[in-house]
Write an enzyme that holds these catalytic residues in place. Sequence first.
Site, mmCIF file in Angstrom:
data_model
loop_
_atom_site.group_PDB
_atom_site.id
_atom_site.type_symbol
_atom_site.label_atom_id
_atom_site.label_comp_id
_atom_site.label_asym_id
_atom_site.label_seq_id
_atom_site.Cartn_x
_atom_site.Cartn_y
_atom_site.Cartn_z
ATOM 1 N N TYR A 59 0.823 -1.221 0.000
ATOM 2 C CA TYR A 59 0.000 0.000 0.000
ATOM 3 C C TYR A 59 0.851 1.264 0.000
ATOM 4 O O TYR A 59 0.416 2.283 -0.539
ATOM 5 C CB TYR A 59 -1.018 -0.027 1.155
ATOM 6 C CG TYR A 59 -2.082 -1.065 0.890
ATOM 7 C CD1 TYR A 59 -3.103 -0.815 -0.026
ATOM 8 C CD2 TYR A 59 -2.029 -2.326 1.485
ATOM 9 C CE1 TYR A 59 -4.060 -1.785 -0.324
ATOM 10 C CE2 TYR A 59 -2.969 -3.300 1.201
ATOM 11 C CZ TYR A 59 -3.983 -3.028 0.297
ATOM 12 O OH TYR A 59 -4.915 -3.987 -0.013
ATOM 13 N N ASP B 27 -7.805 5.523 -4.737
ATOM 14 C CA ASP B 27 -7.067 6.759 -5.032
ATOM 15 C C ASP B 27 -7.980 7.954 -4.743
ATOM 16 O O ASP B 27 -9.157 7.780 -4.423
ATOM 17 C CB ASP B 27 -6.586 6.769 -6.503
ATOM 18 C CG ASP B 27 -7.744 6.747 -7.505
ATOM 19 O OD1 ASP B 27 -8.616 7.646 -7.431
ATOM 20 O OD2 ASP B 27 -7.793 5.840 -8.363
ATOM 21 N N HIS C 249 -14.582 1.222 -0.622
ATOM 22 C CA HIS C 249 -13.479 0.313 -0.293
ATOM 23 C C HIS C 249 -12.358 1.032 0.462
ATOM 24 O O HIS C 249 -11.229 0.557 0.479
ATOM 25 C CB HIS C 249 -12.929 -0.346 -1.562
ATOM 26 C CG HIS C 249 -13.882 -1.350 -2.170
ATOM 27 N ND1 HIS C 249 -13.728 -1.873 -3.435
ATOM 28 C CD2 HIS C 249 -15.002 -1.926 -1.674
ATOM 29 C CE1 HIS C 249 -14.713 -2.728 -3.688
ATOM 30 N NE2 HIS C 249 -15.511 -2.766 -2.647
ATOM 31 N N GLU D 265 -14.655 -2.704 -21.919
ATOM 32 C CA GLU D 265 -15.203 -3.983 -22.393
ATOM 33 C C GLU D 265 -16.386 -4.342 -21.514
ATOM 34 O O GLU D 265 -16.481 -3.882 -20.379
ATOM 35 C CB GLU D 265 -14.152 -5.088 -22.222
ATOM 36 C CG GLU D 265 -12.967 -4.925 -23.129
ATOM 37 C CD GLU D 265 -11.844 -5.883 -22.764
ATOM 38 O OE1 GLU D 265 -11.922 -6.538 -21.697
ATOM 39 O OE2 GLU D 265 -10.892 -5.952 -23.543
HETATM 40 P P1 OAD Z 1 -11.126 -4.414 -12.370
HETATM 41 O O1 OAD Z 1 -9.649 -4.415 -12.593
HETATM 42 O O2 OAD Z 1 -11.757 -5.676 -11.947
HETATM 43 O O3 OAD Z 1 -11.868 -3.927 -13.682
HETATM 44 C C1 OAD Z 1 -11.449 -2.782 -14.392
HETATM 45 C C2 OAD Z 1 -12.455 -2.482 -15.473
HETATM 46 O O4 OAD Z 1 -12.068 -1.277 -16.117
HETATM 47 C C3 OAD Z 1 -12.590 -3.551 -16.566
HETATM 48 O O5 OAD Z 1 -13.951 -3.755 -16.874
HETATM 49 C C4 OAD Z 1 -11.854 -2.922 -17.761
HETATM 50 O O6 OAD Z 1 -12.419 -3.310 -19.021
HETATM 51 C C5 OAD Z 1 -12.108 -1.443 -17.516
HETATM 52 N N1 OAD Z 1 -11.121 -0.526 -18.110
HETATM 53 C C6 OAD Z 1 -9.769 -0.685 -18.233
HETATM 54 N N2 OAD Z 1 -9.227 0.405 -18.805
HETATM 55 C C7 OAD Z 1 -10.228 1.293 -19.031
HETATM 56 C C8 OAD Z 1 -10.322 2.595 -19.613
HETATM 57 N N3 OAD Z 1 -9.243 3.240 -20.066
HETATM 58 N N4 OAD Z 1 -11.547 3.180 -19.692
HETATM 59 C C9 OAD Z 1 -12.655 2.544 -19.240
HETATM 60 N N5 OAD Z 1 -12.632 1.323 -18.687
HETATM 61 C C10 OAD Z 1 -11.448 0.690 -18.580
HETATM 62 O O7 OAD Z 1 -11.426 -3.237 -11.319
HETATM 63 P P2 OAD Z 1 -12.720 -2.988 -10.423
HETATM 64 O O8 OAD Z 1 -13.942 -3.480 -11.091
HETATM 65 O O9 OAD Z 1 -12.673 -1.571 -9.991
HETATM 66 O O10 OAD Z 1 -11.357 -4.199 -4.271
HETATM 67 O O11 OAD Z 1 -12.399 -3.904 -9.187
HETATM 68 C C11 OAD Z 1 -13.298 -3.956 -8.117
HETATM 69 C C12 OAD Z 1 -12.584 -4.242 -6.832
HETATM 70 O O12 OAD Z 1 -11.783 -5.423 -6.979
HETATM 71 C C13 OAD Z 1 -11.574 -3.200 -6.420
HETATM 72 O O13 OAD Z 1 -12.163 -2.100 -5.747
HETATM 73 C C14 OAD Z 1 -10.665 -3.952 -5.502
HETATM 74 C C15 OAD Z 1 -10.497 -5.205 -6.336
HETATM 75 O O14 OAD Z 1 -10.183 -6.355 -5.668
HETATM 76 C C16 OAD Z 1 -10.696 -4.406 -3.137
HETATM 77 O O15 OAD Z 1 -9.485 -4.406 -3.085
HETATM 78 C C17 OAD Z 1 -11.587 -4.633 -1.952
#
Ligand code: OAD
Length: 229
Positions: A53, A91, A106, A200
């Site tokens: 972190y 962030d 979170h 996606e």
């Molecule tokens: P993910 O990494 O699971 O998903 C990221 C998403 O962003 C995907 O659907 C990508 O297609 C999309 N993406 C990537 N680049 C992009 C761009 N330039 N513009 C738009 N979309 C884009 O992240 P989260 O869904 O946020 O929790 O993950 C959820 C939680 O899982 C997080 O808060 C964290 C993690 O484990 C904890 O740590 C408790």
Amino acid sequence: MSKIVILTGAGISAESGLGTFRDEGGLWAQHRIEDVATPEGFARDPDLVHEFYNARRAQSRAAQPNAAHFALAKLQKEHRGDIVLVTQNVDSLHEAAGAQNVCHMHGFLDGALCSSCDTRWPAPPVMSKTRQCPSCNAQTTRPDIVWFGEMPYHMETIYHHLSEADLFVAIGTSGNVYPAAGFVQEAALSGADTLELNLEASATISQFAQAEFGKASEIVPNWVETILR
Ligand code: OAD
């Protein structure tokens, strides 16, 4: 559209240089969730977890908000109805772009939490297990981050907003982590229209009435303009 509830995920910060979790080469390909994002992992090896972190905090503090963060802050200022901004991100780029009252479900990297007495204070750039809590002096300082197996923050408030939403929008989230992944269904059940803005299709795409695909820095400002028009 008077009340809009927006949920953001790691995808909105990707173009600010902060890695996502589940995209190719993402954080969860480089680190084991069990090691760095669970209370058990922290109990086993606090140095490793603080190091993880501390690095993310430094990266996050050096990052700049992108056009998508600025567009949502503008929407909050200029929309005549209510804009509720909920983020899974740890962030502070929404705030850096000028957004207010961001609900960090979170937790966030800029916070420190004492696991003995629940006192919270601003995180120093580098945290370690020997840092004392300013309130009870215990050496039980942890990042104010919600780990797997822990209850996300502000859930009651978020569900209340979802029940009143006219539109629910999910931006840059893969729909893999609950309870956030269930917000679309919750909002739809209360009668809200639903929209996914993502690079996606997410795991929950079938539950959204509408979707737009592309980079957040492009599709989010475009969508905001349609709402403010
Ligand atoms: P993910 O990494 O699971 O998903 C990221 C998403 O962003 C995907 O659907 C990508 O297609 C999309 N993406 C990537 N680049 C992009 C761009 N330039 N513009 C738009 N979309 C884009 O992240 P989260 O869904 O946020 O929790 O993950 C959820 C939680 O899982 C997080 O808060 C964290 C993690 O484990 C904890 O740590 C408790």
